[in-house]
Design a protein around this motif. Sequence first.
Motif, PDB file in Angstrom:
ATOM      1  N   ASN A 136      27.162  58.520  65.813  1.00 25.69           N
ATOM      2  CA  ASN A 136      28.224  58.612  64.808  1.00 25.69           C
ATOM      3  C   ASN A 136      28.428  57.304  64.043  1.00 25.69           C
ATOM      4  N   PRO A 137      27.392  56.789  63.400  1.00 25.49           N
ATOM      5  CA  PRO A 137      27.540  55.519  62.669  1.00 25.49           C
ATOM      6  C   PRO A 137      28.514  55.622  61.501  1.00 25.49           C
ATOM      7  N   ASN A 138      28.644  56.811  60.907  1.00 27.67           N
ATOM      8  CA  ASN A 138      29.518  56.982  59.745  1.00 27.67           C
ATOM      9  C   ASN A 138      30.969  57.250  60.127  1.00 27.67           C
ATOM     10  N   THR A 139      31.227  57.339  61.426  1.00 30.93           N
ATOM     11  CA  THR A 139      32.605  57.524  61.891  1.00 30.93           C
ATOM     12  C   THR A 139      33.182  56.212  62.402  1.00 30.93           C
ATOM     13  N   TYR A 140      32.387  55.490  63.161  1.00 32.92           N
ATOM     14  CA  TYR A 140      32.853  54.210  63.697  1.00 32.92           C
ATOM     15  C   TYR A 140      32.832  53.097  62.643  1.00 32.92           C
ATOM     16  N   ASN A 141      31.899  53.189  61.701  1.00 34.03           N
ATOM     17  CA  ASN A 141      31.744  52.117  60.716  1.00 34.03           C
ATOM     18  C   ASN A 141      31.739  52.682  59.302  1.00 34.03           C
ATOM     19  N   ILE A 142      32.211  51.862  58.370  1.00 30.74           N
ATOM     20  CA  ILE A 142      32.228  52.258  56.962  1.00 30.74           C
ATOM     21  C   ILE A 142      31.639  51.115  56.127  1.00 30.74           C
ATOM     22  N   PRO A 143      31.063  51.441  54.964  1.00 32.42           N
ATOM     23  CA  PRO A 143      30.523  50.376  54.107  1.00 32.42           C
ATOM     24  C   PRO A 143      31.644  49.469  53.607  1.00 32.42           C
ATOM     25  N   ILE A 144      31.387  48.178  53.573  1.00 31.92           N
ATOM     26  CA  ILE A 144      32.390  47.241  53.069  1.00 31.92           C
ATOM     27  C   ILE A 144      32.474  47.367  51.556  1.00 31.92           C
ATOM     28  N   ALA A 145      33.678  47.676  51.072  1.00 35.44           N
ATOM     29  CA  ALA A 145      33.879  47.843  49.630  1.00 35.44           C
ATOM     30  C   ALA A 145      34.136  46.488  48.985  1.00 35.44           C
ATOM     31  N   GLN A 146      33.252  46.076  48.115  1.00 34.00           N
ATOM     32  CA  GLN A 146      33.371  44.768  47.470  1.00 34.00           C
ATOM     33  C   GLN A 146      34.507  44.741  46.446  1.00 34.00           C
ATOM     34  N   ASP A 147      34.780  45.897  45.834  1.00 34.09           N
ATOM     35  CA  ASP A 147      35.786  45.941  44.768  1.00 34.09           C
ATOM     36  C   ASP A 147      37.152  46.412  45.252  1.00 34.09           C
ATOM     37  N   LYS A 148      37.311  46.577  46.573  1.00 32.63           N
ATOM     38  CA  LYS A 148      38.589  47.034  47.113  1.00 32.63           C
ATOM     39  C   LYS A 148      39.024  46.167  48.294  1.00 32.63           C
ATOM     40  N   GLN A 149      40.306  46.175  48.559  1.00 36.16           N
ATOM     41  CA  GLN A 149      40.867  45.491  49.709  1.00 36.16           C
ATOM     42  C   GLN A 149      41.248  46.523  50.762  1.00 36.16           C
ATOM     43  N   ILE A 150      41.120  46.139  52.024  1.00 30.92           N
ATOM     44  CA  ILE A 150      41.561  47.023  53.097  1.00 30.92           C
ATOM     45  C   ILE A 150      43.069  47.207  52.970  1.00 30.92           C
ATOM     46  N   LEU A 151      43.508  48.444  53.040  1.00 27.65           N
ATOM     47  CA  LEU A 151      44.934  48.734  52.923  1.00 27.65           C
ATOM     48  C   LEU A 151      45.700  48.175  54.116  1.00 27.65           C
ATOM     49  N   LYS A 152      46.941  47.836  53.882  1.00 32.89           N
ATOM     50  CA  LYS A 152      47.796  47.384  54.978  1.00 32.89           C
ATOM     51  C   LYS A 152      48.091  48.558  55.909  1.00 32.89           C
ATOM     52  N   VAL A 153      48.443  48.242  57.129  1.00 27.63           N
ATOM     53  CA  VAL A 153      48.759  49.276  58.113  1.00 27.63           C
ATOM     54  C   VAL A 153      49.866  50.184  57.584  1.00 27.63           C
ATOM     55  N   GLN A 154      50.858  49.584  56.970  1.00 29.02           N
ATOM     56  CA  GLN A 154      51.966  50.338  56.391  1.00 29.02           C
ATOM     57  C   GLN A 154      51.475  51.349  55.360  1.00 29.02           C
ATOM     58  N   GLU A 155      50.561  50.934  54.514  1.00 32.03           N
ATOM     59  CA  GLU A 155      50.042  51.803  53.465  1.00 32.03           C
ATOM     60  C   GLU A 155      49.193  52.937  54.036  1.00 32.03           C
ATOM     61  N   ILE A 156      48.415  52.619  55.053  1.00 28.43           N
ATOM     62  CA  ILE A 156      47.582  53.635  55.707  1.00 28.43           C
ATOM     63  C   ILE A 156      48.458  54.717  56.324  1.00 28.43           C
ATOM     64  N   LEU A 157      49.487  54.298  57.032  1.00 26.25           N
ATOM     65  CA  LEU A 157      50.382  55.252  57.677  1.00 26.25           C
ATOM     66  C   LEU A 157      51.128  56.096  56.643  1.00 26.25           C
ATOM     67  N   GLN A 158      51.627  55.458  55.600  1.00 27.06           N
ATOM     68  CA  GLN A 158      52.361  56.179  54.559  1.00 27.06           C
ATOM     69  C   GLN A 158      51.491  57.241  53.900  1.00 27.06           C
ATOM     70  N   LYS A 159      50.286  56.854  53.560  1.00 26.85           N
ATOM     71  CA  LYS A 159      49.390  57.766  52.858  1.00 26.85           C
ATOM     72  C   LYS A 159      48.976  58.931  53.745  1.00 26.85           C
ATOM     73  N   TYR A 160      48.626  58.634  55.002  1.00 26.73           N
ATOM     74  CA  TYR A 160      48.210  59.704  55.912  1.00 26.73           C
ATOM     75  C   TYR A 160      49.383  60.637  56.210  1.00 26.73           C
ATOM     76  N   GLN A 161      50.565  60.059  56.460  1.00 27.52           N
ATOM     77  CA  GLN A 161      51.721  60.880  56.801  1.00 27.52           C
ATOM     78  C   GLN A 161      52.152  61.762  55.637  1.00 27.52           C
ATOM     79  N   SER A 162      52.032  61.253  54.414  1.00 26.52           N
ATOM     80  CA  SER A 162      52.394  62.053  53.239  1.00 26.52           C
ATOM     81  C   SER A 162      51.457  63.254  53.087  1.00 26.52           C
ATOM     82  N   GLN A 163      50.199  63.080  53.493  1.00 27.39           N
ATOM     83  CA  GLN A 163      49.232  64.171  53.414  1.00 27.39           C
ATOM     84  C   GLN A 163      49.331  65.119  54.609  1.00 27.39           C
ATOM     85  N   ASN A 164      49.920  64.630  55.706  1.00 21.42           N
ATOM     86  CA  ASN A 164      50.060  65.426  56.932  1.00 21.42           C
ATOM     87  C   ASN A 164      51.490  65.282  57.457  1.00 21.42           C
ATOM     88  N   PRO A 165      52.464  65.843  56.764  1.00 23.98           N
ATOM     89  CA  PRO A 165      53.876  65.624  57.108  1.00 23.98           C
ATOM     90  C   PRO A 165      54.289  66.177  58.472  1.00 23.98           C
TER      91      PRO A 165
END
Length: 387
Positions: free
Chosen positions: A42-71
């Motif tokens: 499962n290389p595509n599950t444990y690891n993801i390509p590093i996006a040069q043009d994007k920043q890793i989202l903050k934990v707060q943003e990840i939780l907000q976005k996921y929770q909004s999609q899965n209330p």
Amino acid sequence: MHKTIWYKIHWFFGVIFGLTLLIVGFSGAVLSYEKEILRFLNPNTYNIPIAQDKQILKVQEILQKYQSQNPDTKINSISFSNDKSSSVVLNIASKDPNQKKGQNIYLNPYTVEILPELTGKDFFSFFLRLHRWLAFEGDSREIGKNIVALTTIACIILTIGGLIVYWPRVKNHFFKSFTFSFKHKKRAFLSTMHSAVGMWVIPMFLLVTLTGLYWSYDWYRSAMFTVMQVEQPKREPVAQEQAKNQQKPQMIPYETVQKVVDIFVQNISKEYKNANLRLTPNKEEFYSISYLFADAAHYRETNTMEINVKDSIVVKDVKFEDKKLNEQIMSSILLLHTGEYFGWIGQLLMFIASSLMVLFVITGYMLYYDRLKKRRAKAQKIVKEEI
């Protein structure tokens, strides 16, 4: 006389528990490299390509976005890494109240895209159930657990009994007792191979069985903590755990969670590999983060930091490396059981030892059948002579 008694004990337990020994040994061998195989598959599950043009989202943003999609989803914890190519893992409460650990969801930290489910996880889950409960389900699981426990005790008796029976050869020809020859034929070959190879794995068998009983009996587990002079962690009553699992989803204070992460990053003493934050505070309203240093020898070298968000301070930071040896050992029982405590060489040796259980069972039954056949032939000969 002494040797004869132990010989009979050895073959008796071998015949009775041979099949379950084969199942437990083989399933243990399959589980030996579960983590490595899953990462390979499962290389595509444990690891993801590093996006040069994007920043890793903050934990707060990840939780907000996921929770909004899965209330309707209750998030138990979030695992994040210092590695920009590593996925983020959310543990969400399972709809099945009996499933205590919840379900892991892998996310892309740049986009919060849900990554593919782990291929092969169900395969290893089955072998874990086979290894611990003989794959019994529901109320029958307790039966399987006790059969495995008795099989483990039988393995200890077989290991000690085999050594006692073989001891005269060990004492008189120590180095030769570890070898066998393909020049021997039939029973002589099976017997010397069974005994000689058995000598190789005695330390591994004793270690894997004595640690394996940790999960079999509460009294044995408590005795281990007492002998090692380590305070045993208290477990929540089952009813209380189930009540927690059945709780309705709660609104997560995202800003608070982000503050916890920021305090953690500011106060960690050196580079970390990954960290896991439980989103539910403890009774004192402190948040707990368990984390692994980048230079940790194994994945059980976890450290724990408790954070008081209200006062923005670290209340406690318990490091694995600061624990006494007896405490380190008791928190690494699983790694002792799998051999990983001793690095890759220990893991490999335990895999070989578990695999060889198949050899011991098959050759043991062949020797028993050969002995039984000779006894029957001898008995028939006596009957014919009497006639």
